[in-house]
Design a protein around this motif. Structure first.
Motif, short mmCIF file in Angstrom:
data_model
loop_
_atom_site.label_atom_id
_atom_site.label_comp_id
_atom_site.label_asym_id
_atom_site.label_seq_id
_atom_site.Cartn_x
_atom_site.Cartn_y
_atom_site.Cartn_z
N GLN A 26 8.11 0.78 -2.29
CA GLN A 26 7.27 0.86 -1.11
C GLN A 26 7.74 -0.17 -0.10
O GLN A 26 7.93 -1.34 -0.44
CB GLN A 26 5.81 0.59 -1.47
N ASP A 32 2.22 -12.50 -7.51
CA ASP A 32 2.02 -11.52 -8.57
C ASP A 32 0.62 -11.71 -9.16
O ASP A 32 -0.22 -12.42 -8.59
CB ASP A 32 3.12 -11.63 -9.64
N ASN A 33 0.38 -11.12 -10.31
CA ASN A 33 -0.97 -11.13 -10.89
C ASN A 33 -1.12 -12.16 -12.00
O ASN A 33 -1.94 -11.99 -12.91
CB ASN A 33 -1.31 -9.73 -11.42
N ILE A 37 0.93 -8.04 -5.63
CA ILE A 37 1.79 -6.89 -5.88
C ILE A 37 1.20 -6.09 -7.03
O ILE A 37 0.33 -6.57 -7.77
CB ILE A 37 3.22 -7.32 -6.23
N GLU A 38 1.66 -4.85 -7.22
CA GLU A 38 1.20 -4.03 -8.33
C GLU A 38 1.77 -4.56 -9.63
O GLU A 38 2.92 -5.02 -9.68
CB GLU A 38 1.63 -2.57 -8.12
N PRO A 39 1.01 -4.51 -10.71
CA PRO A 39 1.51 -5.00 -12.00
C PRO A 39 2.79 -4.27 -12.42
O PRO A 39 2.89 -3.05 -12.32
CB PRO A 39 0.36 -4.70 -12.96
N LYS A 68 5.72 -4.45 -11.03
CA LYS A 68 6.61 -4.06 -9.93
C LYS A 68 7.06 -5.30 -9.15
O LYS A 68 6.61 -5.55 -8.03
CB LYS A 68 5.91 -3.08 -8.99
N GLN A 121 8.28 -5.50 -5.36
CA GLN A 121 7.39 -5.60 -4.20
C GLN A 121 7.31 -7.04 -3.68
O GLN A 121 6.76 -7.27 -2.60
CB GLN A 121 6.00 -5.09 -4.57
#
Length: 368
Positions: free
Chosen positions: A194, A268-269, A292-294, A296, A299
């Motif tokens: 993305q 990040d997460n 960001i999405e886990p 990934k 990103q």
């Protein structure tokens, strides 16, 4: 005999004998022997002039094809001598032409045609300058910057005043065997990427992430890296054995005092970023945390790229004895990264120099 009589004349002589004249009289009349007459008869007997001309053309074509076949067989035999070695560079091609001319007695034009070069290229002799001094300096720089490729070493040479182009640097770099060994990287599955919003000015968006390493005694070492997405400056590298969310807030507060906070920070997460301490502080500062999405990491590409350089050029190059030692080494590397290391995405300018140039150009544009 073939030069004295044409095909038309030979057929005319045979016609006279067929009309009733004795062979002996025909031979005496035209000054030929009996053997010649019968040779003519076996070849041209019963033919018309057009058929004889067609036969002559076929013989000429057949002789030409035989010559071409013989030359082709000779060329194939000559090429088998050089096909075993790599003939890719100009000098290798010139050597192959010399071999064909010497061993197989081929002319220069034919030998050059087989190898696929022009005669001017074969006769060309390089007039290169002496590269010994350049090689010595390049080897010295490569010894200091062990993970730099020839492009960054070329930038360093240009800064020192060497008036050379990149091709010459690469030639000397390759001749001295200074190529950097590629380290194997973890393969990431191909995912749909993305597009990330691109920063258009300094201090607009930051990225931060953790990198882990170890000491000599096996204890874990953690580094908190923070970079500016636009200028690629490394704003901070916090080094310790453990870094909590409160330490992350402390580092951001120091940066806020020295240069202000951005509009957003990409993270990040991890528990240090997703915890209440950082969330409450960011809310009070009106700072947007962009998670960001886990799974990934692409990103958060800016910090991931920096982490790769940091690990390759600093962490993998040193054996840390203590926290103090690690902080000293990493601080020195960070200063060099910002002030001296050529950055490919910034036109091979150091991040600090790029940031100063952008601010200068922006101030001039505002004043106009």
């Amino acid at each position: 005999m073939k030069q004295r009589f044409t095909e038309e004349q030979i057929i005319g002589v045979l016609k006279e004998a067929e009309a009733g004249m004795k062979v002996a009289e025909v031979c005496r009349k035209y000054g030929i022997s009996d053997a010649t007459y019968y040779s003519w008869k076996s070849k041209f007997g019963g033919m018309t002039v057009s058929e004889a001309q067609r036969l002559k053309a076929l013989e000429a074509e057949n002789a030409k094809l035989k010559k071409l076949l013989a030359e082709s067989l000779l060329d194939n035999a000559a090429l088998r001598d050089v096909v075993g070695s790599k003939v890719v560079g100009p000098q290798a091609r010139r050597d192959a032409v010399t071999h064909l001319m010497t061993v197989h007695q081929l002319g220069v034009t034919r030998a050059c045609g087989l190898i696929g070069i022009s005669r001017s290229l074969y006769r060309y002799r390089a007039r290169r300058p002496d590269d010994r001094e350049l090689a010595e300096r390049l080897m010295a720089l490569a010894g200091q910057k062990r993970r730099y490729g020839y492009r960054r070493l070329h930038i360093l040479l240009r800064r020192e005043g060497w008036r050379i182009n990149r091709k010459r640097t690469y030639r000397v770099y390759h001749a001295q065997g200074l190529m950097v060994r590629r380290r194997k990287r973890k393969r990431i599955a191909a995912l749909e990427r993305q597009p990330k919003a691109t920063a258009t000015a300094p201090n607009q968006s930051w990225s931060m992430d953790f990198v882990s390493d170890g000491f000599v005694n096996g204890r874990r070492l953690r580094c908190l890296n923070i970079v500016d997405d636009f200028t690629r400056e490394c704003l901070a590298i916090e080094v310790d054995t453990s870094l909590t969310g409160r330490r992350v807030v402390s580092v951001l507060e120091r940066l806020a005092e020295s240069r202000g906070l951005p509009k957003s920070v990409t993270v990040d997460n991890g528990p240090e970023f997703a915890g209440k301490v950082l969330d409450e502080w960011a809310y009070r500062q009106q700072l947007h945390l962009r998670f960001i999405e886990p799974g990934k990491p692409q990103q958060n590409a800016y910090i991931e790229s920096f982490n790769g350089r940091f690990r390759d050029e600093c962490l993998n190059e040193h054996w840390f004895l203590s926290v103090r030692h690690a902080r000293e080494v990493i601080s020195t590397w960070r200063q060099e990264y910002n002030d001296a290391r050529p950055h490919s995405s910034l036109g091979y300018l150091p991040p600090n120099q790029f940031a100063k140039g952008f601010l200068t150009a922006d101030s001039i544009a505002m004043s106009d």
